[in-house]
Scaffold this motif. Structure first.
Motif, PDB file in Angstrom:
ATOM      1  N   LEU A 197     -17.439 -50.454   6.428  1.00 26.10           N
ATOM      2  CA  LEU A 197     -17.495 -49.217   7.212  1.00 26.10           C
ATOM      3  C   LEU A 197     -17.884 -48.046   6.325  1.00 26.10           C
ATOM      4  N   ARG A 198     -18.795 -47.234   6.834  1.00 28.17           N
ATOM      5  CA  ARG A 198     -19.146 -45.980   6.161  1.00 28.17           C
ATOM      6  C   ARG A 198     -18.738 -44.814   7.058  1.00 28.17           C
ATOM      7  N   ILE A 199     -18.040 -43.881   6.459  1.00 27.83           N
ATOM      8  CA  ILE A 199     -17.527 -42.716   7.172  1.00 27.83           C
ATOM      9  C   ILE A 199     -18.106 -41.448   6.554  1.00 27.83           C
ATOM     10  N   THR A 200     -18.531 -40.528   7.399  1.00 26.06           N
ATOM     11  CA  THR A 200     -18.935 -39.200   6.943  1.00 26.06           C
ATOM     12  C   THR A 200     -17.908 -38.202   7.463  1.00 26.06           C
ATOM     13  N   ARG A 201     -17.308 -37.470   6.573  1.00 27.68           N
ATOM     14  CA  ARG A 201     -16.289 -36.485   6.959  1.00 27.68           C
ATOM     15  C   ARG A 201     -16.926 -35.103   7.060  1.00 27.68           C
ATOM     16  N   LEU A 202     -16.771 -34.484   8.240  1.00 21.92           N
ATOM     17  CA  LEU A 202     -17.278 -33.131   8.459  1.00 21.92           C
ATOM     18  C   LEU A 202     -16.154 -32.125   8.245  1.00 21.92           C
ATOM     19  N   ASP A 203     -16.504 -30.982   7.723  1.00 23.52           N
ATOM     20  CA  ASP A 203     -15.550 -29.893   7.565  1.00 23.52           C
ATOM     21  C   ASP A 203     -15.252 -29.306   8.945  1.00 23.52           C
ATOM     22  N   ARG A 204     -13.990 -29.388   9.385  1.00 22.49           N
ATOM     23  CA  ARG A 204     -13.622 -28.961  10.732  1.00 22.49           C
ATOM     24  C   ARG A 204     -13.963 -27.484  10.975  1.00 22.49           C
ATOM     25  N   ARG A 205     -13.568 -26.623  10.057  1.00 27.98           N
ATOM     26  CA  ARG A 205     -13.802 -25.193  10.261  1.00 27.98           C
ATOM     27  C   ARG A 205     -15.289 -24.863  10.307  1.00 27.98           C
ATOM     28  N   LYS A 206     -16.038 -25.489   9.413  1.00 20.65           N
ATOM     29  CA  LYS A 206     -17.479 -25.222   9.382  1.00 20.65           C
ATOM     30  C   LYS A 206     -18.145 -25.719  10.666  1.00 20.65           C
ATOM     31  N   LEU A 207     -17.719 -26.895  11.140  1.00 21.86           N
ATOM     32  CA  LEU A 207     -18.288 -27.429  12.379  1.00 21.86           C
ATOM     33  C   LEU A 207     -17.979 -26.510  13.555  1.00 21.86           C
ATOM     34  N   LEU A 208     -16.735 -26.071  13.670  1.00 17.11           N
ATOM     35  CA  LEU A 208     -16.362 -25.182  14.773  1.00 17.11           C
ATOM     36  C   LEU A 208     -17.145 -23.873  14.716  1.00 17.11           C
ATOM     37  N   SER A 209     -17.469 -23.439  13.521  1.00 19.38           N
ATOM     38  CA  SER A 209     -18.178 -22.160  13.378  1.00 19.38           C
ATOM     39  C   SER A 209     -19.625 -22.225  13.849  1.00 19.38           C
ATOM     40  N   VAL A 210     -20.217 -23.433  13.874  1.00 19.68           N
ATOM     41  CA  VAL A 210     -21.630 -23.545  14.283  1.00 19.68           C
ATOM     42  C   VAL A 210     -21.776 -23.928  15.752  1.00 19.68           C
ATOM     43  N   ILE A 211     -20.649 -24.134  16.451  1.00 20.39           N
ATOM     44  CA  ILE A 211     -20.708 -24.467  17.872  1.00 20.39           C
ATOM     45  C   ILE A 211     -20.663 -23.174  18.674  1.00 20.39           C
ATOM     46  N   SER A 212     -21.755 -22.856  19.332  1.00 22.25           N
ATOM     47  CA  SER A 212     -21.792 -21.654  20.174  1.00 22.25           C
ATOM     48  C   SER A 212     -21.715 -22.062  21.637  1.00 22.25           C
ATOM     49  N   PRO A 213     -21.117 -21.230  22.484  1.00 17.39           N
ATOM     50  CA  PRO A 213     -20.991 -21.568  23.911  1.00 17.39           C
ATOM     51  C   PRO A 213     -22.350 -21.835  24.547  1.00 17.39           C
ATOM     52  N   ASP A 214     -22.380 -22.796  25.450  1.00 14.74           N
ATOM     53  CA  ASP A 214     -23.587 -23.135  26.214  1.00 14.74           C
ATOM     54  C   ASP A 214     -24.738 -23.631  25.336  1.00 14.74           C
ATOM     55  N   SER A 215     -24.426 -24.065  24.122  1.00 10.50           N
ATOM     56  CA  SER A 215     -25.469 -24.624  23.257  1.00 10.50           C
ATOM     57  C   SER A 215     -25.584 -26.124  23.494  1.00 10.50           C
ATOM     58  N   GLY A 216     -26.658 -26.717  23.000  1.00 13.12           N
ATOM     59  CA  GLY A 216     -26.804 -28.164  23.125  1.00 13.12           C
ATOM     60  C   GLY A 216     -25.686 -28.895  22.413  1.00 13.12           C
ATOM     61  N   LEU A 217     -25.277 -28.410  21.254  1.00 18.54           N
ATOM     62  CA  LEU A 217     -24.198 -29.050  20.504  1.00 18.54           C
ATOM     63  C   LEU A 217     -22.880 -28.974  21.263  1.00 18.54           C
ATOM     64  N   SER A 218     -22.592 -27.812  21.841  1.00 19.74           N
ATOM     65  CA  SER A 218     -21.361 -27.657  22.625  1.00 19.74           C
ATOM     66  C   SER A 218     -21.355 -28.599  23.821  1.00 19.74           C
ATOM     67  N   ASP A 219     -22.474 -28.661  24.547  1.00 23.98           N
ATOM     68  CA  ASP A 219     -22.568 -29.534  25.717  1.00 23.98           C
ATOM     69  C   ASP A 219     -22.475 -31.005  25.318  1.00 23.98           C
ATOM     70  N   GLY A 220     -23.150 -31.369  24.226  1.00 22.92           N
ATOM     71  CA  GLY A 220     -23.157 -32.760  23.797  1.00 22.92           C
ATOM     72  C   GLY A 220     -21.777 -33.246  23.369  1.00 22.92           C
ATOM     73  N   LEU A 221     -21.040 -32.398  22.660  1.00 20.69           N
ATOM     74  CA  LEU A 221     -19.679 -32.768  22.244  1.00 20.69           C
ATOM     75  C   LEU A 221     -18.746 -32.869  23.445  1.00 20.69           C
ATOM     76  N   ALA A 222     -18.953 -31.971  24.428  1.00 22.36           N
ATOM     77  CA  ALA A 222     -18.131 -32.031  25.646  1.00 22.36           C
ATOM     78  C   ALA A 222     -18.394 -33.331  26.402  1.00 22.36           C
ATOM     79  N   TRP A 223     -19.671 -33.711  26.532  1.00 27.52           N
ATOM     80  CA  TRP A 223     -20.006 -34.956  27.218  1.00 27.52           C
ATOM     81  C   TRP A 223     -19.465 -36.171  26.461  1.00 27.52           C
ATOM     82  N   SER A 224     -19.498 -36.109  25.138  1.00 28.20           N
ATOM     83  CA  SER A 224     -18.961 -37.207  24.337  1.00 28.20           C
ATOM     84  C   SER A 224     -17.474 -37.408  24.628  1.00 28.20           C
TER      85      SER A 224
END
Length: 247
Positions: free
Chosen positions: A101-128
């Motif tokens: 298994l290979r795991i990539t760890r994302l920085d939680r705070r940094k990830l939350l900071s790049v998620i803007s409302p109504d963005s593709g990333l926000s929608d994609g994570l919600a659908w996931s």
């Protein structure tokens, strides 16, 4: 490209911009490798990061009173181990590697900071998250109401569909590292009963499992046998051509 499957999965449900894809790569904090059978996380633990499966398969499982394990979720490349939330909640289950298994760890705070409302990333994570909850409901129905062979066929249909979403199928084949023990723990079956069910699917010329490869021999018949519909995976019909290749 360690984030390939995760980006494919998010992009399947929402359109990510090139800026968002680059931002996801910038959120990478560290990378880890586990051998089959190793524990990635234990119940009660919490982490400041968001772990993404980038290669290999893992599972979430709970241990019963008699010491047996019940797998409650299978995690494929692109799946995340924690919710993308400002709150790092302790796990109520264990996570174990089912293959190397290979795991990539994302920085939680940094990830939350790049998620803007109504963005593709926000929608994609919600659908996931929506799909993950839908899978849990379908698994509950699978282990409580479907006969053994039908139960197995349904799981194989789901896994093939999920791998198609992230671009991990080749025609009617896919890498399949699950042992029969792992399949039995996923389906609430004894290993003996699981083996009988798998042999039945083989005799019916629906699937073949050999050398860590799942081959779909007849997709339409397998779907009919399993009573399978991918509606709970919210594919929106986007995989129809890919799944026809499995016929």
């Amino acid at each position: 490209m360690p984030m390939y499957s995760f980006i494919n999965k998010i992009n399947f449900y929402a359109c990510l911009s090139q800026t968002e894809k680059a931002a996801l790569h910038d959120c990478v904090d560290s990378k880890h490798h586990l051998s089959r059978g190793q524990t990635l996380a234990s119940a009660g633990e919490k982490t400041d990061g968001i772990d993404i499966v980038t290669d290999g398969w893992a599972c979430r499982f709970k241990r019963a009173h008699d010491g047996s394990d019940q797998i409650i979720a299978l995690m494929l490349p692109g799946d995340q181990c924690e919710d993308v939330s400002p709150v790092a909640c302790p796990l109520d289950h264990d996570i174990r590697a089912l293959s190397d298994l290979r795991i990539t760890r994302l920085d939680r705070r940094k990830l939350l900071s790049v998620i803007s409302p109504d963005s593709g990333l926000s929608d994609g994570l919600a659908w996931s998250s929506i799909v993950d909850r839908s899978i849990m409901g379908e698994w509950l129905l699978n282990v409580t109401r479907r006969p053994a062979a039908m139960r197995l066929a349904h799981l194989l249909c789901e896994l093939f569909t999920r791998c198609a979403i992230i671009g991990r199928t080749q025609g009617n084949r896919m890498h399949f590292p699950l042992t029969q023990v792992a399949m039995s723990e996923s389906l609430g079956l004894s290993p003996v009963h699981l083996n009988r069910s798998l042999q039945l699917l083989r005799r019916q010329q629906l699937v073949s499992v050999c050398r860590k490869t799942l081959t779909i021999i007849d997709w339409p018949r397998l779907v009919a046998f399993a009573g399978y519909s991918d509606h709970y995976l919210h594919t929106g019909g986007k995989l129809s051509a890919d799944l026809r290749l499995a016929s």
